[in-house]
Design a protein around this motif. Sequence first.
Motif, PDB file in Angstrom:
ATOM      1  N   ILE A  89       0.845  -1.206   0.000  1.00  0.00           N
ATOM      2  CA  ILE A  89       0.000   0.000   0.000  1.00  0.00           C
ATOM      3  C   ILE A  89       0.874   1.247   0.000  1.00  0.00           C
ATOM      4  O   ILE A  89       0.561   2.247  -0.647  1.00  0.00           O
ATOM      5  N   GLY A  90       1.998   1.205   0.733  1.00  0.00           N
ATOM      6  CA  GLY A  90       2.906   2.347   0.745  1.00  0.00           C
ATOM      7  C   GLY A  90       3.472   2.647  -0.638  1.00  0.00           C
ATOM      8  O   GLY A  90       3.570   3.816  -1.041  1.00  0.00           O
ATOM      9  N   LEU A  91       3.847   1.600  -1.371  1.00  0.00           N
ATOM     10  CA  LEU A  91       4.349   1.809  -2.733  1.00  0.00           C
ATOM     11  C   LEU A  91       3.267   2.384  -3.635  1.00  0.00           C
ATOM     12  O   LEU A  91       3.535   3.237  -4.488  1.00  0.00           O
ATOM     13  N   HIS A  92       2.028   1.915  -3.445  1.00  0.00           N
ATOM     14  CA  HIS A  92       0.909   2.473  -4.216  1.00  0.00           C
ATOM     15  C   HIS A  92       0.710   3.947  -3.873  1.00  0.00           C
ATOM     16  O   HIS A  92       0.513   4.785  -4.764  1.00  0.00           O
ATOM     17  N   ASN A  93       0.777   4.282  -2.587  1.00  0.00           N
ATOM     18  CA  ASN A  93       0.616   5.674  -2.180  1.00  0.00           C
ATOM     19  C   ASN A  93       1.791   6.535  -2.614  1.00  0.00           C
ATOM     20  O   ASN A  93       1.635   7.746  -2.838  1.00  0.00           O
ATOM     21  N   LEU A  94       2.971   5.933  -2.725  1.00  0.00           N
ATOM     22  CA  LEU A  94       4.119   6.675  -3.249  1.00  0.00           C
ATOM     23  C   LEU A  94       3.858   7.114  -4.688  1.00  0.00           C
ATOM     24  O   LEU A  94       4.115   8.274  -5.057  1.00  0.00           O
ATOM     25  N   ALA A  95       3.336   6.197  -5.499  1.00  0.00           N
ATOM     26  CA  ALA A  95       2.997   6.547  -6.880  1.00  0.00           C
ATOM     27  C   ALA A  95       1.889   7.590  -6.924  1.00  0.00           C
ATOM     28  O   ALA A  95       1.884   8.488  -7.777  1.00  0.00           O
ATOM     29  N   GLU A  96       0.937   7.497  -5.976  1.00  0.00           N
ATOM     30  CA  GLU A  96      -0.128   8.495  -5.882  1.00  0.00           C
ATOM     31  C   GLU A  96       0.464   9.869  -5.559  1.00  0.00           C
ATOM     32  O   GLU A  96       0.063  10.896  -6.122  1.00  0.00           O
ATOM     33  N   GLY A  97       1.436   9.879  -4.623  1.00  0.00           N
ATOM     34  CA  GLY A  97       2.110  11.131  -4.288  1.00  0.00           C
ATOM     35  C   GLY A  97       2.910  11.688  -5.454  1.00  0.00           C
ATOM     36  O   GLY A  97       2.972  12.915  -5.647  1.00  0.00           O
ATOM     37  N   LEU A  98       3.528  10.802  -6.240  1.00  0.00           N
ATOM     38  CA  LEU A  98       4.260  11.260  -7.426  1.00  0.00           C
ATOM     39  C   LEU A  98       3.339  12.008  -8.383  1.00  0.00           C
ATOM     40  O   LEU A  98       3.714  13.039  -8.946  1.00  0.00           O
ATOM     41  N   ALA A  99       2.134  11.485  -8.573  1.00  0.00           N
ATOM     42  CA  ALA A  99       1.181  12.142  -9.466  1.00  0.00           C
ATOM     43  C   ALA A  99       0.771  13.506  -8.934  1.00  0.00           C
ATOM     44  O   ALA A  99       0.662  14.483  -9.692  1.00  0.00           O
TER      45      ALA A  99
END
Length: 403
Positions: A268-278
């Motif tokens: 989930i953290g990696l998914h949220n990292l990509a969300e933060g990148l966007a």
Amino acid sequence: MTTDPKSDGGVTQSPNRPFGLPRWVIGVVPILLLGLVVGGFVATTPLAGVDGGEPLPDVSIDYTTLPNDDTIRLHVTNNAPEPVTISQVHVDDANWQFEMTGAGGDRTLEPLESATIEIPYSWMEEYDYSVTVIADNGATFSTTIVAANSSPGLTGQVVWTLTVIGFLIGIVPIALGIMWFPFMQTMSKKWLNAMLAFSAGVLGYLIFDGGFEAFETAQSVPSGYSGPLLVVLGISGAWLLLQAVMDWLTDDEGESRLSLAYSAALGIGLHNLAEGLAIGAAFATGRTSLGMFLIIGFMIHNVTEGPVIIAPLADGNRPSLVHFVAFGLLAGAPAILGGWIGVSTQSPLLNTLFLAIGVGALLQVVFDIGDIVRRTGSIRSAPNMMGFAIGLVFMYATGLFTL
């Protein structure tokens, strides 16, 4: 009289000495033969006389930034196997002077080399601009800047804003979801399995959502890096690596459930990292209209990620408070980090890679959740099927608030 299947011509062969030779010799022979073939090909150069023509230049404009109202900045990559020299830059079909940095001090891009083209041009907000890069052989590569807005860059105010947004859409909803742990401990085994199935449905939605987005983002990756194959490599590599680590860590049921909770938090953290990148990339391009309604939508959408993490632990002793804090930070804080990275560098390659790795990590967690449900009940029971379906539907419905 019987014949030894491992004998050849009446001479018995040892499995450790095939053909009477040491095993390492048999292993090295194919490598030596390959070296001879490659060396012979290089030495004889049989294709030297074949005129295949010059390879076509292939320059991708990865993204654009507008640091101020009289500068346009292009970030480009040479995807061709040969060097490419940039000779001209046009803005709205007019030739403009430009400076190029990051290309060895000149205007020539080596294979897979990236550089920045800076164009002194007075642009106006909300207008569209067509920019074309022209190679020395006349090949052209174009992009369109839609509704131009100034890029704020990595300032103290931007860092603080992204920190607050990442905290609200990452750490806060996950922490709220984790607070359901005492309630989940009171549930019967049947409904705990249904909750695990619900968690699998939530993760399944994130897998499809992240996978589709990864392949979409891969189209912007410089073609020299084979974006779609990078997605496949990231997904499969993360999945297999995490599965190997899970199998290696422990066979104890309690500790394996704790490891599964950490794996879920990591995915989930990696998914949220990509969300933060966007989100960071939106700030970097001047599109900072992330309003209160959208932030609330992200919070509602992400609140189910907390129960997903702790669901494997609800059927046992309560872990120490340190673990709960670690779950929240591991799963939620990457949204802040992603925002900082995204506003600093809008890299389609980086965004694609993180999305793919996140999908692979979540995929591994779903398989492990399925193993737990199968060991304690039937995967195909009505509560489990309904739980999985509700997880998918809930994430889809709340995802509409973040569009």
